[in-house]
Design an enzyme around this catalytic site. Structure first.
Site, PDB file in Angstrom:
ATOM      1  N   HIS A  13       7.475 -27.489   1.755  1.00 50.32           N
ATOM      2  CA  HIS A  13       6.728 -28.557   1.449  1.00 50.32           C
ATOM      3  C   HIS A  13       5.536 -27.876   0.576  1.00 50.32           C
ATOM      4  CE1 HIS A  13       8.937 -31.234   3.971  1.00 50.32           C
ATOM      5  NE2 HIS A  13       8.941 -30.267   4.678  1.00 50.32           N
ATOM      6  N   LYS A  22     -13.280   1.271  -4.091  1.00 47.51           N
ATOM      7  CA  LYS A  22     -14.348   1.764  -2.790  1.00 47.51           C
ATOM      8  C   LYS A  22     -15.368   2.244  -3.891  1.00 47.51           C
ATOM      9  CE  LYS A  22     -11.702   2.478   1.030  1.00 47.51           C
ATOM     10  NZ  LYS A  22     -10.959   3.600   1.987  1.00 47.51           N
ATOM     11  N   GLU A  53       0.837  -1.321  -0.087  1.00 48.24           N
ATOM     12  CA  GLU A  53       0.054   0.132  -0.077  1.00 48.24           C
ATOM     13  C   GLU A  53       0.935   1.311   0.020  1.00 48.24           C
ATOM     14  OE1 GLU A  53      -4.333   0.181   1.664  1.00 48.24           O
ATOM     15  OE2 GLU A  53      -3.015   0.743   3.428  1.00 48.24           O
TER      16      GLU A  53
HETATM   17  O1  LIG Z   1      -8.892   2.434   9.592  1.00 44.33           O
HETATM   18  P1  LIG Z   1      -9.654   2.832   8.583  1.00 44.33           P
HETATM   19  O2  LIG Z   1     -10.009   4.284   8.380  1.00 44.33           O
HETATM   20  O3  LIG Z   1     -10.927   2.064   8.748  1.00 44.33           O
HETATM   21  O4  LIG Z   1      -9.192   2.193   7.160  1.00 44.33           O
HETATM   22  C1  LIG Z   1      -8.864   0.805   7.011  1.00 44.33           C
HETATM   23  C2  LIG Z   1      -7.827   0.627   5.975  1.00 44.33           C
HETATM   24  O5  LIG Z   1      -8.345   1.162   4.896  1.00 44.33           O
HETATM   25  C3  LIG Z   1      -7.425   1.767   3.840  1.00 44.33           C
HETATM   26  O6  LIG Z   1      -7.628   3.206   4.084  1.00 44.33           O
HETATM   27  C4  LIG Z   1      -7.304   1.381   2.409  1.00 44.33           C
HETATM   28  O7  LIG Z   1      -8.879   1.306   2.004  1.00 44.33           O
HETATM   29  C5  LIG Z   1      -6.069   1.398   4.592  1.00 44.33           C
HETATM   30  O8  LIG Z   1      -5.189   2.311   4.234  1.00 44.33           O
HETATM   31  C6  LIG Z   1      -6.519   1.459   6.091  1.00 44.33           C
HETATM   32  O9  LIG Z   1      -5.741   0.753   6.940  1.00 44.33           O
END
Ligand SMILES: O=P(O)(O)OC[C@H]1O[C@](O)(CO)[C@@H](O)[C@@H]1O
Length: 617
Positions: free
Chosen positions: A425, A530, A396
């Protein structure tokens, strides 16, 4: 009219499509053309076109030249190289062996100015510069283990106060001073952690690595929006739900998967006649949706997540420390380990800086463009989740389309791994003999068992000796076949060494990001998925509305996919509508009147009942 939703279990068979096939083969040709050149020199020619500043490209002549020379095979010279490059952190008992990465002295000299620039950028970051320019944020996870380094007194107090609050709260929960209202045990016995990504991976790794066999509170995780997975966790808790502390972790406080997990858990509490608020804890940014919910509903406690700490570097914030403390892990020791490693990785002398050495190896092994994958192999069961934790931290952070100057670079290093010798294995066969697209990081733990517990299962040999032998054997066998590796060695898996490992990799990622000129602290790519997921759910609502309307007009009316798409004013989304119908039918939320999902054109769909309220909503 029969309800035939079960028919959706047959899927359309994949037929060859000549057009796609042709495009695919031409795509493959293109990518072969790229990889058959020196990948770095190809990259460089692109970089030259877009940026005159060569210090920001991957144009390292020594890299290509020395690679042609191959890896050192003479045992005496290799031993000298081992000793010459061996890094040791005496107090932490941590070693880093980079001798099985084939970088040359010339390469190291050429990289030196870039490292000095990276060290400078890191110093500025630690002083509070806006190191995440896209989001206009400071990057302060290093301050969490040494609050004195925070750029202003307000932040220092915030850090210290939060740590003290975590310790107090954990003590009070463990001692039973804070207790659940209706548990027969009279104290909390379980933790249910709800969070995803950086709000889950660190706590999961640390729980696996450090929780004692009989922790004061046992931990479980809901880290997805998979209903069956959530049901499983709740079912496993059974009556202990009454003595479960639910920690909801989300920096943004609005991540849908986490919100769904919370709603599902709250439903389970209602059904069990329990008051969720008396057992809920939130870890989130002040005034986030989650924070406001927790405050209004009067949850047991709220802990802050700071704007300047990224999710994937949040293990030493309340995100990681609270769950760890509740499991009886010495979190101050984790912080000490991290802080000691931070100190070591501030060195501006490459050889004395283990994070810089890692970054050097990554750059060498992957040509500075991620051309090889990082396989992480801890030879210790309790470190099993380290590779999964690193996957987010590295991928990331480094997986970026554009560099800091706006050039398209498509950077990144893929990370995977599990544990040795188990993987011996499974996939080591391919690593030794198959496609050469990786380098390995061995994590070695010297202490096999606590003192006094070892025994010889055959004369002169313990179980741990086998594990050691497997690691050394695999390292040698891979190297003999020109497969490069790094070895990180720690004495034991302790809060201190785990804190140090986390800090080591956090810094290595930051330094490497500077070397390749990218922003390691944002994640713009995640937003696309998203957003698209949101659009799918919005389309599903329209599909439901259309089906509802049809049912209200004529309960027996069924619609083809095309009719649904037209009525949704989304003719181009017919494939997604098909997937939505398939999913809803499999879950008994839409009915298929005719046809089956294997033949989309044959489908006729209806809802079976009219919801008048929704019709006029
Ligand atoms: O802690 P949050 O805001 O729920 O985000 C969870 C995760 O989602 C992300 O933003 C990626 O979608 C990550 O970087 C982060 O760790």
């Amino acid at each position: 009219m029969a309800s035939l939703s079960g028919l959706c279990s047959s899927f359309p068979s994949l037929k060859p499509n000549n057009k796609i096939g042709a495009e695919l083969s031409s795509f493959r040709k293109d990518s072969l053309a790229v990889s058959s050149r020196s990948s770095s020199s190809f990259k460089h020619s692109v970089a030259r076109e877009v940026s005159a500043d060569l210090s920001k490209t991957n144009d390292v002549a020594g890299l290509k030249k020395a690679k042609q020379g191959g890896l050192e095979k003479d045992p005496k010279a290799l031993w000298r190289r081992y000793v010459d490059w061996l890094y040791q952190h005496k107090e932490l008992g941590l070693y880093l062996d980079v001798s099985r990465i084939g970088f040359s002295d010339e390469f190291v000299s050429e990289m030196e100015p870039r490292f000095q620039a990276a060290f400078k950028a890191m110093q500025e970051l630690e002083r509070g510069a806006v190191a995440n320019p896209d989001e206009g944020r400071m990057v302060g996870h290093y301050w969490l283990r040494n609050a004195k380094l925070a750029p202003n007194p307000f932040l220092q107090v915030q850090i210290d106060k939060t740590l003290a609050a975590i310790c107090d709260f954990a003590d009070s929960v463990i001692s039973g001073k804070i207790k659940p209202p209706s548990s027969p045990e009279g104290r909390f016995t379980q933790i249910l952690s709800v969070g995803i990504g950086g709000s889950a991976l660190g706590p999961q790794f640390v729980a696996e690595a450090l929780a004692p066999d009989n922790p004061p509170l046992k931990i479980r995780f809901i880290d997805n929006t998979d209903p069956a997975g959530i049901d499983h966790q709740i079912a496993q808790l059974g009556p202990e739900l009454a003595s479960t502390l639910v920690i909801v972790i989300s920096k943004s406080g609005g991540t849908p998967e986490t919100r769904n997990g919370l709603l599902e858990v709250q439903k389970a509490f209602r059904e069990a006649g329990l008051d969720f608020a008396k057992q809920g804890v939130a870890i989130t940014q002040e005034n986030s949706l989650l924070d406001n919910t927790a405050r209004i509903e009067g949850w047991v406690a709220r802990f802050p997540m700071f704007d300047w700490v990224g999710g994937r570097t949040s293990e030493m914030s309340a995100v990681g420390l609270l769950p760890a403390a509740l499991q009886g892990v010495d979190i101050r020791e984790m912080l000490v380990g991290a802080s000691m490693m931070d100190e070591a990785t501030r060195s501006t002398v490459l050889r004395k800086n283990p994070a810089a050495l890692l970054a050097l190896c990554w750059y060498w092994a992957t040509d500075g463009i991620g051309s090889k994958d990082m396989v992480v192999l801890p030879y210790k069961d309790s470190l099993l989740l380290f590779s999964r934790y690193l996957q987010q931290l590295v991928m990331e952070s480094l997986g970026k389309e554009f560099d800091l100057d706006g050039n398209r670079v498509n950077q990144g290093i893929s990370v995977y791994g599990n544990k040795g010798s188990t993987d011996q294995h499974a996939y080591i066969q391919q690593l030794r003999e198959g496609v050469h697209n990786f380098f390995v990081t061995f994590i070695e733990v010297l202490r096999d068992r606590p003192p006094g517990h070892d025994w010889e299962l055959e004369p002169g040999v313990t179980c741990g000796d086998y594990l050691f032998g497997m690691l050394q054997g695999t390292r040698s066998a891979l190297y003999a076949n020109n497969r490069e590796s790094i070895t990180v060695t720690v004495q034991e898996v302790t809060p201190r060494s785990v804190g140090a490992l986390i800090a080591l990799y956090e810094r290595a990622v930051g330094i490497y990001a500077s070397l390749v000129n990218i922003n390691a602290y944002h994640q713009p790519g995640v937003e696309a998925g998203k957003k698209a997921a949101g659009e799918v759910l919005a389309l599903q609502k329209r599909v439901l509305a259309v089906l509802n309307e049809a049912s209200c007009e004529d309960p027996a009316e069924s619609l083809t996919l095309q009719e649904i798409a037209d009525r949704c004013h989304a003719p181009d989304d017919i494939e997604m509508i098909y997937k939505i119908i398939e999913h809803m039918a499999a879950n008994d939320r839409a009915l298929i009147a005719e046809g089956d999902c294997g033949s989309p054109y044959s489908l006729k769909v209806f809802l079976g009942e009219c919801n008048v309220d929704e019709l006029y909503a």
